[in-house]
Design a protein around this motif. Sequence first.
Motif, short mmCIF file in Angstrom:
data_model
loop_
_atom_site.label_atom_id
_atom_site.label_comp_id
_atom_site.label_asym_id
_atom_site.label_seq_id
_atom_site.Cartn_x
_atom_site.Cartn_y
_atom_site.Cartn_z
N ILE A 66 37.58 50.05 43.83
CA ILE A 66 36.75 51.11 44.40
C ILE A 66 37.64 52.30 44.71
O ILE A 66 38.70 52.16 45.30
CB ILE A 66 36.04 50.65 45.69
CG1 ILE A 66 35.11 49.48 45.40
CG2 ILE A 66 35.26 51.80 46.31
CD1 ILE A 66 34.42 48.93 46.61
N THR A 67 37.20 53.44 44.27
CA THR A 67 37.91 54.68 44.57
C THR A 67 36.91 55.65 45.20
O THR A 67 35.71 55.42 45.20
CB THR A 67 38.48 55.32 43.29
OG1 THR A 67 37.39 55.70 42.45
CG2 THR A 67 39.39 54.35 42.54
N HIS A 68 37.42 56.72 45.72
CA HIS A 68 36.55 57.73 46.30
C HIS A 68 36.14 58.76 45.25
O HIS A 68 35.48 59.73 45.57
CB HIS A 68 37.24 58.42 47.48
CG HIS A 68 37.44 57.50 48.64
ND1 HIS A 68 36.40 57.06 49.43
CD2 HIS A 68 38.55 56.90 49.12
CE1 HIS A 68 36.86 56.25 50.35
NE2 HIS A 68 38.16 56.13 50.19
N SER A 69 36.53 58.53 44.03
CA SER A 69 36.14 59.43 42.95
C SER A 69 34.87 58.90 42.29
O SER A 69 34.37 57.84 42.63
CB SER A 69 37.26 59.54 41.91
OG SER A 69 37.32 58.38 41.13
N ARG A 70 34.39 59.61 41.32
CA ARG A 70 33.20 59.19 40.58
C ARG A 70 33.52 58.11 39.55
O ARG A 70 32.62 57.48 39.01
CB ARG A 70 32.57 60.38 39.86
CG ARG A 70 31.99 61.38 40.81
CD ARG A 70 31.42 62.55 40.07
NE ARG A 70 30.84 63.50 40.99
CZ ARG A 70 29.79 64.22 40.73
NH1 ARG A 70 29.20 64.15 39.56
NH2 ARG A 70 29.31 65.06 41.62
N ASP A 71 34.78 57.91 39.26
CA ASP A 71 35.19 56.92 38.26
C ASP A 71 35.50 55.60 38.94
O ASP A 71 36.34 55.53 39.82
CB ASP A 71 36.39 57.43 37.48
CG ASP A 71 36.04 58.68 36.69
OD1 ASP A 71 35.03 58.66 35.97
OD2 ASP A 71 36.77 59.69 36.83
N LYS A 72 34.80 54.56 38.51
CA LYS A 72 34.93 53.22 39.11
C LYS A 72 35.21 52.20 38.01
O LYS A 72 34.94 52.45 36.84
CB LYS A 72 33.62 52.81 39.79
CG LYS A 72 32.96 53.87 40.63
CD LYS A 72 33.52 53.94 42.00
CE LYS A 72 32.69 54.93 42.84
NZ LYS A 72 33.46 55.44 43.94
N VAL A 73 35.71 51.06 38.41
CA VAL A 73 35.92 49.93 37.50
C VAL A 73 35.07 48.78 38.03
O VAL A 73 35.15 48.43 39.20
CB VAL A 73 37.41 49.53 37.43
CG1 VAL A 73 37.59 48.32 36.53
CG2 VAL A 73 38.25 50.70 36.94
#
Length: 95
Positions: A66-73
């Motif tokens: 989980i990141t705070h960006s729009r790009d997730k895995v």
Amino acid sequence: MRHDHITIGVHVHPGSRHPGVGGSYGDSLVVRVAARAVDGAANDEVLVALARTFGLHRHEVNFARITHSRDKVVELHGDASALSQRYDELRRARP
């Protein structure tokens, strides 16, 4: 059926007027959700949308990172071959 998993990249569009899953952004699958990126609401909606789209139960879809960006895995648990095929179809779909 053998239970495996695949890991996919998703690009999230929170606050979308037209929620849905389909299209590509680089190597990622585009996921549009109505929820805003506040208190994890958009993240929750992303997992529900992916589960519905891939025909999985919600507990079979998890963030790998989980990141705070729009790009997730995201990890999808199920038949890896069928999931990969559906992923490719969705990435080619027109949003």
